[in-house]
Each structure stands twice: as structure tokens, then as C-alpha cells.
Motif scaffolding. Structure first.
Motif, PDB file in Angstrom:
ATOM      1  N   CYS A 237      19.142   3.273 -11.119  1.00 59.39           N
ATOM      2  CA  CYS A 237      18.007   2.984 -11.989  1.00 59.39           C
ATOM      3  C   CYS A 237      16.731   3.093 -11.157  1.00 59.39           C
ATOM      4  N   ASN A 238      15.933   4.101 -11.414  1.00 66.15           N
ATOM      5  CA  ASN A 238      14.721   4.293 -10.613  1.00 66.15           C
ATOM      6  C   ASN A 238      13.603   3.385 -11.103  1.00 66.15           C
ATOM      7  N   PRO A 239      12.516   3.196 -10.362  1.00 71.21           N
ATOM      8  CA  PRO A 239      12.191   3.809  -9.079  1.00 71.21           C
ATOM      9  C   PRO A 239      12.846   3.079  -7.914  1.00 71.21           C
ATOM     10  N   PRO A 240      12.940   3.693  -6.731  1.00 74.36           N
ATOM     11  CA  PRO A 240      12.492   5.052  -6.397  1.00 74.36           C
ATOM     12  C   PRO A 240      13.584   6.073  -6.725  1.00 74.36           C
ATOM     13  N   ASP A 241      13.268   7.327  -6.527  1.00 77.30           N
ATOM     14  CA  ASP A 241      14.236   8.405  -6.751  1.00 77.30           C
ATOM     15  C   ASP A 241      14.918   8.792  -5.441  1.00 77.30           C
TER      16      ASP A 241
ATOM     17  N   SER B 228       0.854  -1.181   0.000  1.00 78.76           N
ATOM     18  CA  SER B 228       0.000   0.000   0.000  1.00 78.76           C
ATOM     19  C   SER B 228       0.890   1.231   0.000  1.00 78.76           C
ATOM     20  N   ALA B 229       0.262   2.401  -0.176  1.00 78.38           N
ATOM     21  CA  ALA B 229       1.046   3.645  -0.201  1.00 78.38           C
ATOM     22  C   ALA B 229       1.830   3.830   1.092  1.00 78.38           C
ATOM     23  N   GLY B 230       1.226   3.456   2.220  1.00 76.54           N
ATOM     24  CA  GLY B 230       1.898   3.623   3.500  1.00 76.54           C
ATOM     25  C   GLY B 230       3.106   2.736   3.672  1.00 76.54           C
ATOM     26  N   GLY B 231       3.199   1.674   2.861  1.00 74.77           N
ATOM     27  CA  GLY B 231       4.323   0.765   2.982  1.00 74.77           C
ATOM     28  C   GLY B 231       5.562   1.192   2.220  1.00 74.77           C
ATOM     29  N   TYR B 232       5.438   2.165   1.330  1.00 71.81           N
ATOM     30  CA  TYR B 232       6.577   2.553   0.506  1.00 71.81           C
ATOM     31  C   TYR B 232       7.736   3.155   1.297  1.00 71.81           C
ATOM     32  N   PRO B 233       7.499   4.041   2.261  1.00 77.42           N
ATOM     33  CA  PRO B 233       8.642   4.561   3.018  1.00 77.42           C
ATOM     34  C   PRO B 233       9.481   3.464   3.660  1.00 77.42           C
ATOM     35  N   ALA B 234       8.830   2.456   4.249  1.00 74.25           N
ATOM     36  CA  ALA B 234       9.576   1.364   4.884  1.00 74.25           C
ATOM     37  C   ALA B 234      10.350   0.566   3.843  1.00 74.25           C
ATOM     38  N   GLU B 235       9.697   0.254   2.707  1.00 79.05           N
ATOM     39  CA  GLU B 235      10.383  -0.504   1.649  1.00 79.05           C
ATOM     40  C   GLU B 235      11.607   0.246   1.149  1.00 79.05           C
ATOM     41  N   TYR B 236      11.421   1.525   0.844  1.00 77.26           N
ATOM     42  CA  TYR B 236      12.495   2.275   0.216  1.00 77.26           C
ATOM     43  C   TYR B 236      13.634   2.576   1.193  1.00 77.26           C
TER      44      TYR B 236
ATOM     45  N   ASP C  59      -1.068  13.894  -3.193  1.00 80.06           N
ATOM     46  CA  ASP C  59      -1.032  14.304  -1.796  1.00 80.06           C
ATOM     47  C   ASP C  59       0.387  14.664  -1.388  1.00 80.06           C
ATOM     48  N   ALA C  60       0.659  14.649  -0.097  1.00 82.94           N
ATOM     49  CA  ALA C  60       1.979  15.026   0.397  1.00 82.94           C
ATOM     50  C   ALA C  60       3.060  14.095  -0.142  1.00 82.94           C
ATOM     51  N   LEU C  61       2.764  12.794  -0.237  1.00 79.03           N
ATOM     52  CA  LEU C  61       3.763  11.858  -0.742  1.00 79.03           C
ATOM     53  C   LEU C  61       4.054  12.113  -2.218  1.00 79.03           C
ATOM     54  N   PHE C  62       3.048  12.500  -2.973  1.00 77.47           N
ATOM     55  CA  PHE C  62       3.278  12.875  -4.367  1.00 77.47           C
ATOM     56  C   PHE C  62       4.246  14.049  -4.461  1.00 77.47           C
ATOM     57  N   ARG C  63       4.063  15.033  -3.578  1.00 74.44           N
ATOM     58  CA  ARG C  63       4.944  16.196  -3.608  1.00 74.44           C
ATOM     59  C   ARG C  63       6.368  15.817  -3.198  1.00 74.44           C
ATOM     60  N   VAL C  64       6.485  14.874  -2.275  1.00 73.94           N
ATOM     61  CA  VAL C  64       7.820  14.391  -1.887  1.00 73.94           C
ATOM     62  C   VAL C  64       8.485  13.699  -3.074  1.00 73.94           C
ATOM     63  N   LEU C  65       7.727  12.865  -3.780  1.00 73.39           N
ATOM     64  CA  LEU C  65       8.291  12.171  -4.936  1.00 73.39           C
ATOM     65  C   LEU C  65       8.730  13.154  -6.021  1.00 73.39           C
TER      66      LEU C  65
END
Length: 392
Positions: free
Chosen positions: A93-97, A59-67, A134-140
Motif C-alpha cells: 500500500c503506497n506511498p512510497p513506491d 523535508s524532501a531531503g529526509g525522505y530517502p532515509a525514512e523510506y 526535480d531529480a527526486l520527482f523523476r525517481v518517484l
């Protein structure tokens, strides 16, 4: 460094590594484990491969932990590489950035150069998966700008990505190189098809690729539901090659719709086995939905279908449409029923399929040359060490 796929499964990264090795460079790849590649360290074809564990976000909330977990592994393994030898350049090689942070660490301490290999549009990919800015989009979006800011050079998968690197990333046009992800023709060619797929004489429609929420495979399954039950067609069978986060859910959906006899899931395949399955395809399908991300992507399955002479049906994706030309039948209405109708159009018109297949092979033979792309890639590497000073 690549975070989302293991090597050598990630064909583009592996082709680049072999091109570097062939040009006399010493190459190390840092990547996750998976797809049957579970060794933490190995040397393959002269390339040093370092792999780490990866827990994929659900889920979207899991991306910070994964990355962040992957980032720590990448830092650890990059230091392991440096203990073995010096590092002149890091390619991310992204993602993530986020991998620019590893490059920044090595730049500040050792003066290492940085090449950004721009595989995906991370902000657009986030919107396509979760439907919000949202905020995560702006962070990306910020991380993308910082990645371009640090890069000494960038490689883009197509001209659209190059334009983004220049306009959105403020890259010097002379330091952005288009390197397309063409398959190796020596490994991508028709062969005798898998016998189990072609017995019974049904027309085989196929999909090859990742099965994630953004890839539209559910639309293909629902199109098969329309074909089999609404249209009463029992002469068409779908074969889905690949896996991904949605794999089990999609298999369950096919069972719920009573499509077990009409839809076959092969799971992950590679090498000659995959070629045998793809060689059974009469028609390919690209069910990826049209959105701000998919419309800009160069998709590996477009190149693979065309090199194999497989006519295919797709939705109205601008970049894929440009690359396919008349080898594709474009479905303008994004719906399972519309996709089903165009699949049946090709099933019922063998002459049209043969013309499309011939055009696909002609375009691929003329344009889809990895040798040319490898030369452009090595030019990007040379660019890291010539001309302008390091960007700071």
C-alpha cells in the motif's frame, strides 16, 4: 505492507485485512508504530500485526532515509512472517513506491504474487508538497512505473486512479479493480455530541484528518481569523480533529492570531470519542488546496461527512466534487477569505444545510457500502491466482 500509517489506525488497510480474514485467508500486516499502537507484534481479530519504528521525514531531503529505513524493516519483518508460514501474496500500500522491492525479493526466491494497493499518487504528492519537478520527482515517477510493472493486479481508490494504472502504469484493464475507501456504517454514525463542544450554542465547523503541509489546514485557520476579526462573528467555532506533522505549528499559528477561543484542536481521536466530536459538527470543511494531486484523490473525510449527514465546504477538487454532489458547497477561489465567505453562507442558512445533509445521507446510504467494496477487493485477490502468468 503499509509504510505511512499504523494498523488498525489505517482504516482502509484494516478493513481489507478483516475482509481477507473473513474469507478464510491467513493475514499478516507489516506497518509502522504510532497513533497509540506501539506493540512490535500482536494478534488482533485473528490478524497478525508486525510493527516497526519510523522516523517521519521533515523535508524532501529526509525522505530517502525514512523510506530506506522502513524498507529494511519491511524486509526483516517479511522474513519473520515467512518463518511462521508461507506467503502466497504480498500487498503493498503506497506511498512510497519502493515496496515492490520486497515483493520482487519474495517473487524471485519463492514465486510470491504481488498486489499493488494504489493509495496515493507519489509523483504528484511530491510536487504538491515541495513545488518542483526535480531529480527526486523523476525517481518517484520511475518507481511508480516499476511498481505497476511488477504487479500481478492493482487496486485503485477511484476511477481516476484506475485510468492512471492503465495509461501511465500500462496495466491490463482486467487486472485493475476499483476499491473505494468507504467507512464501516456500523462504526460511522451520529451519536450524542461531545457536551463540551456544543455548550454555548455556537455553530460548529469542523475538520477531521491528517494535518500535513499539503492538507490546507492553515487556510482554514486563516479563514477563522477572517470570520472572527474581519467579520466580527463570535457565533462560530472551529473544531479540528486529528494530528500530523503540522499539528504543533498550526496550534502556534492559532495562538499568534488570538484564536484560542475560536479554534479547538482535539488531537488524534478514534472510536466512539471521535464519533461524539464529529456529531457536534454543523458544517464540515475540506480545506485541501486544488492541485494535481488533491484533484484526483478520494478523501476519507468526504465519505465520513456524508455518512454522518454533515454538509461541507470545499475547494474546487474534481474527484471530491464528483463524490459529494450537492452535499458540498464548492469554493472556486482558493483563498482563506473565499473559504470564510462560504462557511458563513452555510452558517446563516439552516434550511440549506438541512437539504444538503439529507442529500449527503441519501447518497451515502445508496452508494457508500463497504460490503460491495470488500467483494471487489476479494475479486482482486482471486485475480492474483487465476488466468495469466506472473508478470516479470
Amino acid at each position: 505492507m503499509v509504510e505511512n500509517l499504523p494498523v488498525p489506525f489505517d482504516r482502509r488497510v484494516w478493513q481489507e485485512a478483516l475482509a481477507l480474514r473473513g474469507a478464510g485467508h491467513t493475514v499478516s500486516v507489516i506497518c509502522p508504530k504510532g497513533k497509540g499502537f506501539t506493540e512490535s507484534h500482536e494478534i488482533r481479530d485473528g490478524v497478525y500485526i508486525y510493527r516497526h519504528d519510523l522516523v517521519e521525514a521533515k523535508s524532501a531531503g529526509g525522505y530517502p532515509a525514512e523510506y530506506l529505513t522502513a524498507l529494511m524493516h519491511q524486509l526483516r519483518l517479511s522474513l519473520a512472517v515467512r518463518r511462521r508460514q508461507r506467503i502466497d501474496a504480498i500487498q503493498a500500500c503506497n506511498p512510497p513506491d519502493l515496496m515492490f522491492l520486497i515483493a520482487l525479493f519474495h517473487r524471485l526466491l519463492f514465486g510470491t504474487r504481488f498486489l499493488f494497493d494504489h493509495h496515493d499518487l507519489s509523483p504528484e504528492l511530491y510536487v504538491s508538497r515541495f513545488g518542483r519537478k526535480d531529480a527526486l520527482f523523476r525517481v518517484l515517477s520511475l518507481l511508480e512505473r516499476l511498481t505497476f510493472r511488477l504487479a500481478d493486479a492493482s487496486i485503485a481508490t477511484n476511477e481516476t486512479f484506475r485510468d492512471i494504472a492503465i495509461s501511465r502504469g500500462n496495466m491490463d484493464p482486467d487486472r485493475v479493480f476499483v476499491v473505494k475507501s468507504y467507512p464501516d456504517p456500523e462504526k460511522t454514525h451520529r451519536c450524542p455530541p461531545e457536551p463540551a463542544l456544543v455548550q454555548g450554542g455556537k455553530c460548529i465547523i469542523g475538520y477531521v484528518g491528517i494535518m500535513g503541509a499539503q492538507d490546507g489546514v492553515e487556510t482554514l485557520i486563516r479563514a477563522m481569523d477572517h470570520i472572527v476579526f474581519a467579520e466580527g462573528r463570535r457565533d462560530i467555532k472551529a473544531v479540528l480533529v486529528g494530528d500530523g506533522p503540522e499539528f504543533e505549528r498550526l496550534k502556534a499559528l492559532a495562538r499568534t492570531l488570538n484564536l484560542e477561543d475560536a479554534v479547538t484542536f482535539t488531537g488524534y481521536l478514534s472510536g466512539p470519542t471521535m464519533m461524539q466530536h464529529l456529531s457536534a459538527f454543523d458544517i464540515g470543511v475540506i480545506p485541501d488546496p486544488p492541485n494535481g494531486c488533491n484533484e484526483k484523490l478520494s478523501m476519507n473525510k468526504v465519505f465520513e461527512y456524508m455518512m454522518l449527514g454533515i454538509p461541507f465546504v470545499q475547494f474546487n477538487l474534481a474527484q471530491a466534487r464528483r463524490e459529494a454532489g450537492s452535499a458540498a458547497l464548492v469554493t472556486t477561489d482558493h483563498s482563506a477569505a473565499a473559504l470564510a465567505r462560504n462557511i458563513m453562507v452555510l452558517v446563516d442558512d439552516g434550511a440549506r444545510r438541512r437539504v444538503m445533509a439529507s442529500r449527503a445521507r441519501a447518497i451515502a446510504g445508496r452508494e457508500f457500502l463497504w460490503s460491495t467494496q470488500a467483494t471487489r477487493y476479494l475479486e482482486a485477490i482471486d485475480c492474483l491466482f487465476t488466468g495469466k502468468e506472473i508478470r516479470t
